[in-house]
Design a protein around this motif. Structure first.
Motif, PDB file in Angstrom:
ATOM      1  N   VAL A   1     -36.060 -16.246  38.728  1.00  0.00           N
ATOM      2  CA  VAL A   1     -35.680 -16.794  37.432  1.00  0.00           C
ATOM      3  C   VAL A   1     -34.208 -17.207  37.454  1.00  0.00           C
ATOM      4  O   VAL A   1     -33.806 -18.163  36.814  1.00  0.00           O
ATOM      5  N   ALA A   2     -33.417 -16.451  38.203  1.00  0.00           N
ATOM      6  CA  ALA A   2     -31.974 -16.714  38.200  1.00  0.00           C
ATOM      7  C   ALA A   2     -31.393 -16.570  39.599  1.00  0.00           C
ATOM      8  O   ALA A   2     -31.618 -15.567  40.278  1.00  0.00           O
TER       9      ALA A   2
ATOM     10  N   GLY B   1     -36.717 -10.949  39.931  1.00  0.00           N
ATOM     11  CA  GLY B   1     -36.457 -12.250  39.297  1.00  0.00           C
ATOM     12  C   GLY B   1     -35.097 -12.829  39.631  1.00  0.00           C
ATOM     13  O   GLY B   1     -34.790 -13.951  39.247  1.00  0.00           O
ATOM     14  N   ALA B   2     -34.269 -12.056  40.340  1.00  0.00           N
ATOM     15  CA  ALA B   2     -32.924 -12.547  40.683  1.00  0.00           C
ATOM     16  C   ALA B   2     -32.812 -12.766  42.190  1.00  0.00           C
ATOM     17  O   ALA B   2     -33.391 -12.015  42.979  1.00  0.00           O
TER      18      ALA B   2
ATOM     19  N   ALA C   1     -26.832  -9.376  37.879  1.00  0.00           N
ATOM     20  CA  ALA C   1     -28.174  -9.974  37.813  1.00  0.00           C
ATOM     21  C   ALA C   1     -28.894  -9.556  36.537  1.00  0.00           C
ATOM     22  O   ALA C   1     -29.540 -10.392  35.877  1.00  0.00           O
ATOM     23  N   GLU C   2     -28.787  -8.281  36.175  1.00  0.00           N
ATOM     24  CA  GLU C   2     -29.477  -7.811  34.960  1.00  0.00           C
ATOM     25  C   GLU C   2     -28.952  -8.535  33.724  1.00  0.00           C
ATOM     26  O   GLU C   2     -29.732  -8.974  32.870  1.00  0.00           O
TER      27      GLU C   2
ATOM     28  N   LEU D   1     -30.072 -12.233  33.641  1.00  0.00           N
ATOM     29  CA  LEU D   1     -31.478 -12.373  33.247  1.00  0.00           C
ATOM     30  C   LEU D   1     -31.644 -12.135  31.741  1.00  0.00           C
ATOM     31  O   LEU D   1     -32.414 -12.833  31.083  1.00  0.00           O
ATOM     32  N   LYS D   2     -30.894 -11.164  31.207  1.00  0.00           N
ATOM     33  CA  LYS D   2     -30.966 -10.918  29.761  1.00  0.00           C
ATOM     34  C   LYS D   2     -30.469 -12.151  28.986  1.00  0.00           C
ATOM     35  O   LYS D   2     -31.047 -12.537  27.975  1.00  0.00           O
TER      36      LYS D   2
ATOM     37  N   ALA E   1     -32.981 -14.904  28.947  1.00  0.00           N
ATOM     38  CA  ALA E   1     -34.280 -14.645  28.279  1.00  0.00           C
ATOM     39  C   ALA E   1     -34.297 -15.282  26.883  1.00  0.00           C
ATOM     40  O   ALA E   1     -33.289 -15.401  26.222  1.00  0.00           O
TER      41      ALA E   1
END
Ligand code: FMN
Length: 201
Positions: free
Chosen positions: A5-6, A35-36, A193-194, A197-198, A201
């Motif tokens: 995703v990223a 997702g990263a 990364a967290e 992704l947040k 979203a």
């Protein structure tokens, strides 16, 4: 398999290898987040006039960063050796070429973090980390430090700061990355990364 995703850009400069090792650990932390994906990039030396001419593209190692890497990635981890308490010129040179991205606001709102390495224990890790934050703040990036919820920050007898991961490499630049430094590098990549992704979203 979880789709990526990223992409997170891990951009560093290294001569002796300390920053390269740290960058690989930060990238490891990024890739531990589903997702990263980490995009590892470096920058060339700059010719100074009294130094050797511009170095050729190395045969091995990550490619040189391009502006599109900054545009395409959802966040940035920036790593520089300490040079007289400051960021190394090759990275500053690269950042000084990002005016177009600043005009476009391409990096505004993206998360970023910084990491460094020094020869001496009190040789300017924090000042270097802060120097690296300044251009990123001008770009409107969201600066992430390291929280003291990581017990290593209190326990370390080498590198590791709330401003970003760091490494005490010794005067010969040959000390291994300690267990605590290593853990904080990974934590920093994971945190970047967290958050990316947040935000996505
Ligand atoms: C020109 C120059 C300036 C430096 N300035 C500092 C300094 O201010 N404080 C310090 O502790 N180390 C300083 N160092 C040492 C490097 O920051 C250190 O060896 C670092 O780990 C190198 O990273 P690298 O192995 O990724 O190239 C300097 C090294 C050079 C070549």
């Amino acid at each position: 398999m979880i789709p990526v995703v990223a992409d997170l850009l891990v951009l560093y400069y290294s001569v002796g290898g300390s920053l390269r090792r740290m960058a690989e650990l930060v990238a490891d932390g990024v890739e531990r987040v589903p997702g990263a994906a980490a995009r590892l990039r470096t920058v060339p030396r700059v010719a100074t006039g009294f130094d050797a001419p511009q170095s050729p593209i190395p045969q091995s190692g990550p490619p040189y960063a391009e502006l599109r890497d900054l545009e395409e990635c959802a966040g940035l981890a920036l790593g520089s050796p300490t040079r007289f308490g400051n960021m190394a010129a090759p990275l500053k040179h690269f950042l000084d070429g990002t005016g177009l991205l600043w005009q476009r606001g391409s990096l505004a709102g993206k998360p970023a973090c910084v990491f460094t390495s020094t020869a001496s224990l009190h040789g300017g890790q924090e000042t270097t980390l802060v120097s690296m934050m300044l251009p990123l703040l001008h770009h409107g990036m969201l600066i992430l430090g390291l929280p003291y919820t990581h017990a290593e920050l209190n326990a370390t007898r080498a590198g590791g700061t709330p401003y970003g991961a760091s490494h005490f490499a010794g005067v010969a630049d040959d000390l291994p990355v300690s267990a605590q430094e290593r853990s904080l590098c990974i934590a920093q990549g994971r945190r970047l990364a967290e958050v990316a992704l947040k935000l996505a979203a």
